[in-house]
Design a protein around this motif. Structure first.
Motif, PDB file in Angstrom:
ATOM      1  N   GLU A 182      40.781  29.261  44.785  1.00 18.97           N
ATOM      2  CA  GLU A 182      40.158  30.592  44.805  1.00 18.97           C
ATOM      3  C   GLU A 182      40.454  31.277  43.470  1.00 18.97           C
ATOM      4  N   PHE A 183      39.430  31.610  42.708  1.00 20.57           N
ATOM      5  CA  PHE A 183      39.600  32.314  41.435  1.00 20.57           C
ATOM      6  C   PHE A 183      39.510  33.818  41.685  1.00 20.57           C
ATOM      7  N   VAL A 184      40.490  34.552  41.141  1.00 22.98           N
ATOM      8  CA  VAL A 184      40.541  35.999  41.372  1.00 22.98           C
ATOM      9  C   VAL A 184      40.800  36.704  40.047  1.00 22.98           C
ATOM     10  N   ILE A 185      39.940  37.661  39.713  1.00 20.21           N
ATOM     11  CA  ILE A 185      40.073  38.444  38.480  1.00 20.21           C
ATOM     12  C   ILE A 185      41.010  39.618  38.709  1.00 20.21           C
ATOM     13  N   ALA A 186      41.925  39.826  37.768  1.00 17.62           N
ATOM     14  CA  ALA A 186      42.765  41.018  37.782  1.00 17.62           C
ATOM     15  C   ALA A 186      42.027  42.117  37.022  1.00 17.62           C
ATOM     16  N   GLY A 187      41.460  43.066  37.753  1.00 11.75           N
ATOM     17  CA  GLY A 187      40.753  44.171  37.120  1.00 11.75           C
ATOM     18  C   GLY A 187      41.726  45.127  36.460  1.00 11.75           C
TER      19      GLY A 187
ATOM     20  N   PRO B 115      43.325  48.566  35.023  1.00 16.27           N
ATOM     21  CA  PRO B 115      43.239  49.971  35.442  1.00 16.27           C
ATOM     22  C   PRO B 115      42.428  50.829  34.484  1.00 16.27           C
ATOM     23  N   SER B 116      42.291  50.371  33.233  1.00 14.84           N
ATOM     24  CA  SER B 116      41.569  51.158  32.226  1.00 14.84           C
ATOM     25  C   SER B 116      40.057  51.007  32.320  1.00 14.84           C
ATOM     26  N   LEU B 117      39.581  50.069  33.144  1.00 13.27           N
ATOM     27  CA  LEU B 117      38.147  49.796  33.219  1.00 13.27           C
ATOM     28  C   LEU B 117      37.614  50.087  34.626  1.00 13.27           C
ATOM     29  N   GLU B 118      36.401  50.640  34.676  1.00 18.96           N
ATOM     30  CA  GLU B 118      35.795  50.971  35.965  1.00 18.96           C
ATOM     31  C   GLU B 118      35.339  49.697  36.680  1.00 18.96           C
ATOM     32  N   PRO B 119      35.372  49.677  38.018  1.00 19.73           N
ATOM     33  CA  PRO B 119      34.936  48.490  38.772  1.00 19.73           C
ATOM     34  C   PRO B 119      33.518  48.053  38.420  1.00 19.73           C
ATOM     35  N   GLU B 120      32.651  49.023  38.094  1.00 19.79           N
ATOM     36  CA  GLU B 120      31.258  48.697  37.774  1.00 19.79           C
ATOM     37  C   GLU B 120      31.147  47.789  36.549  1.00 19.79           C
ATOM     38  N   PHE B 121      32.114  47.898  35.657  1.00 20.63           N
ATOM     39  CA  PHE B 121      32.086  47.090  34.436  1.00 20.63           C
ATOM     40  C   PHE B 121      32.112  45.596  34.755  1.00 20.63           C
ATOM     41  N   TYR B 122      32.769  45.232  35.862  1.00 21.69           N
ATOM     42  CA  TYR B 122      32.945  43.823  36.208  1.00 21.69           C
ATOM     43  C   TYR B 122      31.775  43.238  37.003  1.00 21.69           C
ATOM     44  N   VAL B 123      30.879  44.092  37.481  1.00 30.72           N
ATOM     45  CA  VAL B 123      29.803  43.624  38.367  1.00 30.72           C
ATOM     46  C   VAL B 123      28.986  42.477  37.764  1.00 30.72           C
ATOM     47  N   PRO B 124      28.558  42.551  36.502  1.00 27.87           N
ATOM     48  CA  PRO B 124      27.770  41.435  35.946  1.00 27.87           C
ATOM     49  C   PRO B 124      28.534  40.103  35.926  1.00 27.87           C
ATOM     50  N   PHE B 125      29.850  40.163  35.817  1.00 34.37           N
ATOM     51  CA  PHE B 125      30.651  38.935  35.797  1.00 34.37           C
ATOM     52  C   PHE B 125      30.793  38.338  37.195  1.00 34.37           C
ATOM     53  N   LEU B 126      30.754  39.186  38.197  1.00 35.54           N
ATOM     54  CA  LEU B 126      30.941  38.720  39.572  1.00 35.54           C
ATOM     55  C   LEU B 126      29.658  38.104  40.136  1.00 35.54           C
ATOM     56  N   GLU B 127      28.524  38.572  39.672  1.00 40.03           N
ATOM     57  CA  GLU B 127      27.249  38.098  40.209  1.00 40.03           C
ATOM     58  C   GLU B 127      27.023  36.627  39.847  1.00 40.03           C
ATOM     59  N   GLY B 128      26.767  35.823  40.865  1.00 41.62           N
ATOM     60  CA  GLY B 128      26.469  34.413  40.640  1.00 41.62           C
ATOM     61  C   GLY B 128      27.682  33.529  40.445  1.00 41.62           C
ATOM     62  N   ASN B 129      28.868  34.108  40.513  1.00 40.77           N
ATOM     63  CA  ASN B 129      30.103  33.326  40.379  1.00 40.77           C
ATOM     64  C   ASN B 129      30.901  33.413  41.680  1.00 40.77           C
ATOM     65  N   ASN B 130      31.473  32.308  42.087  1.00 44.03           N
ATOM     66  CA  ASN B 130      32.285  32.278  43.292  1.00 44.03           C
ATOM     67  C   ASN B 130      33.689  32.764  42.937  1.00 44.03           C
ATOM     68  N   VAL B 131      33.806  34.069  42.752  1.00 45.49           N
ATOM     69  CA  VAL B 131      35.064  34.643  42.275  1.00 45.49           C
ATOM     70  C   VAL B 131      35.272  36.010  42.918  1.00 45.49           C
ATOM     71  N   LYS B 132      36.523  36.359  43.136  1.00 42.70           N
ATOM     72  CA  LYS B 132      36.884  37.660  43.713  1.00 42.70           C
ATOM     73  C   LYS B 132      37.529  38.518  42.626  1.00 42.70           C
ATOM     74  N   MET B 133      37.712  39.797  42.914  1.00 44.50           N
ATOM     75  CA  MET B 133      38.404  40.676  41.983  1.00 44.50           C
ATOM     76  C   MET B 133      39.312  41.626  42.741  1.00 44.50           C
ATOM     77  N   VAL B 134      40.484  41.879  42.178  1.00 41.23           N
ATOM     78  CA  VAL B 134      41.366  42.917  42.708  1.00 41.23           C
ATOM     79  C   VAL B 134      41.581  43.947  41.600  1.00 41.23           C
ATOM     80  N   LYS B 135      41.723  45.193  41.973  1.00 36.62           N
ATOM     81  CA  LYS B 135      41.851  46.273  41.001  1.00 36.62           C
ATOM     82  C   LYS B 135      43.239  46.871  41.104  1.00 36.62           C
ATOM     83  N   ASN B 136      43.882  47.085  39.962  1.00 39.04           N
ATOM     84  CA  ASN B 136      45.210  47.702  39.905  1.00 39.04           C
ATOM     85  C   ASN B 136      46.236  46.936  40.748  1.00 39.04           C
ATOM     86  N   SER B 137      46.092  45.624  40.821  1.00 38.86           N
ATOM     87  CA  SER B 137      46.996  44.819  41.648  1.00 38.86           C
ATOM     88  C   SER B 137      47.383  43.529  40.939  1.00 38.86           C
ATOM     89  N   THR B 138      47.567  43.591  39.627  1.00 40.63           N
ATOM     90  CA  THR B 138      47.867  42.380  38.859  1.00 40.63           C
ATOM     91  C   THR B 138      49.149  41.712  39.330  1.00 40.63           C
TER      92      THR B 138
END
Length: 372
Positions: free
Chosen positions: A220-225, A227-250
């Motif tokens: 399972e691949f998980v991106i550490a979002g 804190p300085s970047l808004e969640p919306e910034f990551y949306v294009p990277f998440l689309e079409g990729n089998n990957v999750k993201m967590v925010k402020n939880s590195t």
């Protein structure tokens, strides 16, 4: 006493927050005004400017934002004059902080530096500015003490590394609960993706990191979002990729990770202290890289390798950071001899960094200097 602390990045915000907490133990009446982030504000500092407004990566980006940088410098000087601190404390962020330090010293303010500029990596001549403008330097890397004292005759105070405190003081994580709340598969081992905290570096690094996810279907691949970047910034990277993201939880993510792909910086050391084998990644724009290559004299770029003075973790830099190379190096650290060797070296790394207490040690020295 009045303390004015300047940090310009997410890592500085973390270390600055722990420093503020430690200062308030040593000096319960401390008034702290700061440049930093949410963590420094939560620790009791009055936040003047958020690092999100100051994070420019690379030489070209700095040049393009010179007007904003000089505006911030002038505003900072005026704010210091208004606050009249007993001491200024600079945390890394040398391009900005050394300019303020020169002005501060000329105007009679006490100056302390916590977490040295990396003059051992590039532009070593800045030592003359530090000698002239900084009353006391508190370093966190063991080789920095020898660098300053033996090479340049400038005494410094080695306080240990604050990341050990930050990680040690964390409450125990309920890993199953974290996986569930983050929609992370309970049965799959996790590969953490730490692409950085600035838009420019995330854009360059994350696409390459994501290019290998389909080659490891059992993970399972998980991106550490950041804190300085808004969640919306990551949306294009998440689309079409089998990957999750967590925010402020590195740190929570690293607690459950089996391996990690990490952009060069403080995160490489954090990953090592969590005992997670990693591949270090770095790619800048062509102009910034060509300039950096000519002024940086180090054999390695990751803190892990620099502290250990050998290649503990593989570094994929610029053109070497590609799908083929990343796939090969990640495969090598998931199982087998290389993984075991990395974990063994991580234990030696922790020993070199010293024990807990860096924030306390630095705070004690800073408070004493403020009162002297």
């Amino acid at each position: 006493m009045r303390y004015y602390i300047i940090a310009g990045e997410a890592s500085g915000d973390l270390h600055g927050s722990n420093l503020i907490k430690a200062i308030k133990v040593e000096d319960p009446d401390a008034q702290v005004r700061c440049w930093g982030g949410d963590l420094m504000q939560q620790a009791g500092g009055t936040l003047v400017k958020h690092y999100k407004e100051m994070a420019f990566m690379g030489f070209l980006e700095v040049v393009m934002n010179l007007r904003s940088i000089f505006k911030n410098i002038n505003f900072c000087k005026a704010d210091i004059e208004s606050f009249q601190p007993d001491i200024l404390v600079f945390i890394d962020y040398s391009g900005f902080n050394l300019r303020i330090a020169k002005w501060a010293k000329e105007n009679g303010y006490k100056t302390n530096y916590y977490i040295s500029p990396q003059i051992w990596a590039s532009r070593e001549g800045r030592i003359e500015k530090i000698k002239r403008d900084i009353d006391a330097m508190h370093v966190i890397l063991p080789f920095e003490k020898e660098f300053y004292e033996k090479n340049h005759g400038y005494p410094v105070n080695f306080v240990g590394h604050p990341l050990i405190d930050a990680i040690t003081d964390r409450p125990e994580l309920d890993k199953a609960k974290f996986r569930k709340s983050s929609d992370i598969d309970q049965g799959k081992p996790v590969i953490a993706l730490l692409p950085g905290s600035r838009k420019q570096e995330v854009q360059k690094m994350l696409s390459v990191m994501l290019s290998i996810t389909k080659d490891f279907p059992g993970y399972e691949f998980v991106i550490a979002g950041a804190p300085s970047l808004e969640p919306e910034f990551y949306v294009p990277f998440l689309e079409g990729n089998n990957v999750k993201m967590v925010k402020n939880s590195t740190y929570d993510l690293l607690s459950i990770a089996s391996a990690a792909l990490v952009t060069s910086g403080t995160a490489t050391l954090e990953t090592a202290l969590f005992g997670v084998p990693q591949v270090v990644c770095y790619k800048a724009n062509w102009i910034s890289y060509q300039i950096a290559k000519r002024i940086i004299t180090l054999k390695y770029i990751s803190l892990v390798n620099l502290i250990m003075n050998k290649e503990v973790v593989t570094e994929l830099i610029q053109n070497d950071l590609n799908t083929v190379g990343l796939r090969k190096e990640l495969s090598a650290i998931l199982t087998g001899t290389k993984r075991e060797e990395i974990l063994k070296d991580y234990k030696d790394l922790r020993h070199k960094l010293g024990g807990i207490g860096a924030s306390k040690n630095a705070a004690q020295a800073i408070v004493a200097n403020a009162k002297s």
